[in-house]
Each structure stands twice: as C-alpha cells, then as structure tokens.
Design a protein around this motif. Structure first.
Motif, PDB file in Angstrom:
ATOM      1  N   SER A  37       0.828  -1.204   0.000  1.00 19.84           N
ATOM      2  CA  SER A  37       0.000   0.000   0.000  1.00 19.84           C
ATOM      3  C   SER A  37       0.867   1.262   0.000  1.00 19.84           C
ATOM      4  CB  SER A  37      -0.932  -0.007   1.214  1.00 19.84           C
ATOM      5  OG  SER A  37      -1.665   1.182   1.288  1.00 19.84           O
ATOM      6  N   MET A  38       1.930   1.250   0.787  1.00 14.77           N
ATOM      7  CA  MET A  38       2.833   2.401   0.844  1.00 14.77           C
ATOM      8  C   MET A  38       3.608   2.578  -0.460  1.00 14.77           C
ATOM      9  SD  MET A  38       4.256   2.294   4.723  1.00 14.77           S
ATOM     10  CE  MET A  38       3.903   0.616   5.256  1.00 14.77           C
ATOM     11  N   VAL A  39       4.030   1.462  -1.064  1.00 14.73           N
ATOM     12  CA  VAL A  39       4.718   1.533  -2.362  1.00 14.73           C
ATOM     13  C   VAL A  39       3.776   2.121  -3.407  1.00 14.73           C
ATOM     14  CG1 VAL A  39       5.690   0.155  -4.251  1.00 14.73           C
ATOM     15  CG2 VAL A  39       6.339  -0.347  -1.887  1.00 14.73           C
ATOM     16  N   LEU A  40       2.545   1.665  -3.415  1.00 17.87           N
ATOM     17  CA  LEU A  40       1.556   2.169  -4.366  1.00 17.87           C
ATOM     18  C   LEU A  40       1.307   3.659  -4.150  1.00 17.87           C
ATOM     19  CD1 LEU A  40      -0.480   1.659  -6.625  1.00 17.87           C
ATOM     20  CD2 LEU A  40      -2.106   0.933  -4.892  1.00 17.87           C
ATOM     21  N   ASP A  41       1.161   4.079  -2.898  1.00 16.35           N
ATOM     22  CA  ASP A  41       0.949   5.497  -2.598  1.00 16.35           C
ATOM     23  C   ASP A  41       2.108   6.350  -3.104  1.00 16.35           C
ATOM     24  OD1 ASP A  41      -1.447   4.907  -1.346  1.00 16.35           O
ATOM     25  OD2 ASP A  41      -0.631   5.033   0.689  1.00 16.35           O
ATOM     26  N   LEU A  42       3.329   5.900  -2.859  1.00 22.04           N
ATOM     27  CA  LEU A  42       4.497   6.664  -3.291  1.00 22.04           C
ATOM     28  C   LEU A  42       4.604   6.687  -4.816  1.00 22.04           C
ATOM     29  CD1 LEU A  42       6.930   8.327  -2.567  1.00 22.04           C
ATOM     30  CD2 LEU A  42       8.205   6.215  -2.136  1.00 22.04           C
ATOM     31  N   ALA A  43       4.332   5.567  -5.456  1.00 22.25           N
ATOM     32  CA  ALA A  43       4.375   5.516  -6.924  1.00 22.25           C
ATOM     33  C   ALA A  43       3.341   6.470  -7.525  1.00 22.25           C
ATOM     34  CB  ALA A  43       4.135   4.096  -7.410  1.00 22.25           C
ATOM     35  N   GLN A  44       2.162   6.514  -6.939  1.00 23.16           N
ATOM     36  CA  GLN A  44       1.125   7.425  -7.427  1.00 23.16           C
ATOM     37  C   GLN A  44       1.517   8.877  -7.187  1.00 23.16           C
ATOM     38  OE1 GLN A  44      -2.261   5.751  -5.336  1.00 23.16           O
ATOM     39  NE2 GLN A  44      -3.029   4.874  -7.247  1.00 23.16           N
ATOM     40  N   LEU A  45       2.136   9.143  -6.047  1.00 26.31           N
ATOM     41  CA  LEU A  45       2.593  10.498  -5.735  1.00 26.31           C
ATOM     42  C   LEU A  45       3.630  10.970  -6.755  1.00 26.31           C
ATOM     43  CD1 LEU A  45       2.427  12.788  -3.584  1.00 26.31           C
ATOM     44  CD2 LEU A  45       4.386  11.710  -2.496  1.00 26.31           C
ATOM     45  N   LEU A  46       4.466  10.038  -7.207  1.00 28.93           N
ATOM     46  CA  LEU A  46       5.491  10.360  -8.197  1.00 28.93           C
ATOM     47  C   LEU A  46       4.941  10.375  -9.620  1.00 28.93           C
ATOM     48  CD1 LEU A  46       8.400   8.156  -6.791  1.00 28.93           C
ATOM     49  CD2 LEU A  46       8.184  10.642  -6.635  1.00 28.93           C
ATOM     50  N   GLY A  47       3.718   9.900  -9.799  1.00 27.66           N
ATOM     51  CA  GLY A  47       3.130   9.825 -11.141  1.00 27.66           C
ATOM     52  C   GLY A  47       3.781   8.739 -11.984  1.00 27.66           C
ATOM     53  N   ALA A  48       4.298   7.720 -11.324  1.00 23.44           N
ATOM     54  CA  ALA A  48       5.016   6.654 -12.021  1.00 23.44           C
ATOM     55  C   ALA A  48       4.052   5.588 -12.531  1.00 23.44           C
ATOM     56  CB  ALA A  48       6.023   6.001 -11.068  1.00 23.44           C
ATOM     57  N   PRO A  49       4.380   4.977 -13.670  1.00 20.00           N
ATOM     58  CA  PRO A  49       3.591   3.832 -14.119  1.00 20.00           C
ATOM     59  C   PRO A  49       3.792   2.668 -13.153  1.00 20.00           C
ATOM     60  CG  PRO A  49       5.355   4.319 -15.688  1.00 20.00           C
ATOM     61  CD  PRO A  49       5.440   5.321 -14.592  1.00 20.00           C
ATOM     62  N   ILE A  50       2.729   1.906 -12.927  1.00 26.83           N
ATOM     63  CA  ILE A  50       2.808   0.792 -11.983  1.00 26.83           C
ATOM     64  C   ILE A  50       2.370  -0.503 -12.640  1.00 26.83           C
ATOM     65  CG2 ILE A  50       2.508   2.195  -9.913  1.00 26.83           C
ATOM     66  CD1 ILE A  50      -0.438   1.405  -9.941  1.00 26.83           C
ATOM     67  N   GLU A  51       2.850  -1.603 -12.072  1.00 24.87           N
ATOM     68  CA  GLU A  51       2.400  -2.929 -12.491  1.00 24.87           C
ATOM     69  C   GLU A  51       2.314  -3.821 -11.266  1.00 24.87           C
ATOM     70  OE1 GLU A  51       4.918  -5.162 -15.123  1.00 24.87           O
ATOM     71  OE2 GLU A  51       6.725  -4.653 -14.026  1.00 24.87           O
ATOM     72  N   PHE A  52       1.577  -4.901 -11.401  1.00 22.05           N
ATOM     73  CA  PHE A  52       1.373  -5.845 -10.312  1.00 22.05           C
ATOM     74  C   PHE A  52       1.744  -7.244 -10.787  1.00 22.05           C
ATOM     75  CE2 PHE A  52      -1.384  -2.277  -9.531  1.00 22.05           C
ATOM     76  CZ  PHE A  52      -1.201  -2.041  -8.178  1.00 22.05           C
ATOM     77  N   ASP A  53       3.030  -7.432 -11.069  1.00 21.04           N
ATOM     78  CA  ASP A  53       3.523  -8.709 -11.564  1.00 21.04           C
ATOM     79  C   ASP A  53       4.246  -9.432 -10.437  1.00 21.04           C
ATOM     80  OD1 ASP A  53       4.445 -10.863 -12.945  1.00 21.04           O
ATOM     81  OD2 ASP A  53       5.760  -9.735 -14.292  1.00 21.04           O
ATOM     82  N   SER A  54       3.506 -10.207  -9.658  1.00 17.57           N
ATOM     83  CA  SER A  54       4.111 -10.897  -8.519  1.00 17.57           C
ATOM     84  C   SER A  54       4.936 -12.112  -8.952  1.00 17.57           C
ATOM     85  CB  SER A  54       3.034 -11.330  -7.524  1.00 17.57           C
ATOM     86  OG  SER A  54       2.128 -12.206  -8.139  1.00 17.57           O
ATOM     87  N   LEU A  55       4.880 -12.469 -10.221  1.00 10.75           N
ATOM     88  CA  LEU A  55       5.661 -13.609 -10.715  1.00 10.75           C
ATOM     89  C   LEU A  55       7.044 -13.202 -11.201  1.00 10.75           C
ATOM     90  CD1 LEU A  55       2.872 -15.489 -12.693  1.00 10.75           C
ATOM     91  CD2 LEU A  55       3.673 -15.897 -10.360  1.00 10.75           C
ATOM     92  N   ALA A  56       7.341 -11.901 -11.171  1.00 10.72           N
ATOM     93  CA  ALA A  56       8.654 -11.432 -11.597  1.00 10.72           C
ATOM     94  C   ALA A  56       9.716 -11.936 -10.625  1.00 10.72           C
ATOM     95  CB  ALA A  56       8.673  -9.907 -11.659  1.00 10.72           C
ATOM     96  N   ILE A  57      10.919 -12.043 -11.085  1.00  4.97           N
ATOM     97  CA  ILE A  57      12.016 -12.552 -10.265  1.00  4.97           C
ATOM     98  C   ILE A  57      12.538 -11.429  -9.376  1.00  4.97           C
ATOM     99  CG2 ILE A  57      14.346 -13.498 -10.304  1.00  4.97           C
ATOM    100  CD1 ILE A  57      13.606 -14.773 -13.007  1.00  4.97           C
ATOM    101  N   TYR A  58      12.668 -11.740  -8.079  1.00  5.49           N
ATOM    102  CA  TYR A  58      13.176 -10.768  -7.108  1.00  5.49           C
ATOM    103  C   TYR A  58      14.689 -10.753  -7.142  1.00  5.49           C
ATOM    104  CZ  TYR A  58      14.587  -8.918  -2.587  1.00  5.49           C
ATOM    105  OH  TYR A  58      15.203  -8.209  -1.588  1.00  5.49           O
ATOM    106  N   VAL A  59      15.273  -9.591  -7.399  1.00  2.00           N
ATOM    107  CA  VAL A  59      16.712  -9.419  -7.353  1.00  2.00           C
ATOM    108  C   VAL A  59      16.982  -8.300  -6.361  1.00  2.00           C
ATOM    109  CG1 VAL A  59      18.785  -8.825  -8.659  1.00  2.00           C
ATOM    110  CG2 VAL A  59      16.921 -10.094  -9.768  1.00  2.00           C
ATOM    111  N   PRO A  60      17.605  -8.606  -5.223  1.00  2.00           N
ATOM    112  CA  PRO A  60      17.837  -7.581  -4.209  1.00  2.00           C
ATOM    113  C   PRO A  60      18.686  -6.436  -4.732  1.00  2.00           C
ATOM    114  CG  PRO A  60      18.492  -9.766  -3.410  1.00  2.00           C
ATOM    115  CD  PRO A  60      18.146  -9.900  -4.849  1.00  2.00           C
ATOM    116  N   ALA A  61      18.361  -5.233  -4.294  1.00  2.00           N
ATOM    117  CA  ALA A  61      19.146  -4.066  -4.672  1.00  2.00           C
ATOM    118  C   ALA A  61      20.460  -4.073  -3.914  1.00  2.00           C
ATOM    119  CB  ALA A  61      18.359  -2.800  -4.362  1.00  2.00           C
ATOM    120  N   ALA A  62      21.487  -3.517  -4.532  1.00  2.00           N
ATOM    121  CA  ALA A  62      22.784  -3.399  -3.855  1.00  2.00           C
ATOM    122  C   ALA A  62      22.666  -2.375  -2.742  1.00  2.00           C
ATOM    123  CB  ALA A  62      23.852  -2.984  -4.856  1.00  2.00           C
ATOM    124  N   VAL A  63      23.149  -2.751  -1.567  1.00  2.00           N
ATOM    125  CA  VAL A  63      23.048  -1.842  -0.424  1.00  2.00           C
ATOM    126  C   VAL A  63      24.380  -1.223  -0.141  1.00  2.00           C
ATOM    127  CG1 VAL A  63      22.527  -1.685   2.034  1.00  2.00           C
ATOM    128  CG2 VAL A  63      21.206  -3.179   0.569  1.00  2.00           C
TER     129      VAL A  63
END
Length: 78
Positions: free
Chosen positions: A52-78
């Motif tokens: 919900s928070m990710v969606l809120d922030l994406a909408q605030l930024l006006g970014a295109p969104i998708e809901f593909d839960s089957l995509a492969i998770y690759v952790p971001a470099a920290v």
C-alpha cells in the motif's frame, strides 16, 4: 496499519521505489514491497501494508505501476 515507522524503513521504501523507477521506468508494486520487507524484516510490517505504501508513493510520483508478482526478485545493492 501502524502510523509510525522507523526512519530506516521510510528511507528504504523511498530508495527502493526511486531505484525501480530509475532502472525500468515502472514500479512493480509486489516486487518492490518484497524488497523493502526483506530489508526490514526485524520491524515485522505486513507485506500488504508495504504494498500500500509503495503504491501510494508511486502514485505520488506519477510513475507507471504494475502488479507482476511472478517477476524474479533481485535484491538491490546496499
């Protein structure tokens, strides 16, 4: 949903959303939420709340969104 979250959580949320937007130009809500959840497992925040928070922030930024839960998770470099 809690009202107060740690500054680390909020920073990770913002960084992950902006990073996804910069890399692909699209925010994959379930994928970004899972990344944030794994970075902050100690806080025990429900995945649905993070989504919900990710969606809120994406909408605030006006970014295109998708809901593909089957995509492969690759952790971001920290």
């Amino acid at each position: 949903m809690r009202l107060a979250y740690s500054s680390k959580f909020k920073s990770d949320l913002s960084r992950s959303v902006h990073s996804a937007l910069g890399k692909s130009g699209i925010i994959n809500v379930p994928l970004v939420a899972e990344e944030v959840r794994k970075l902050n497992e100690i806080e025990n925040i429900a995945l649905e709340d993070i989504e919900s928070m990710v969606l809120d922030l994406a909408q605030l930024l006006g970014a295109p969104i998708e809901f593909d839960s089957l995509a492969i998770y690759v952790p971001a470099a920290v």
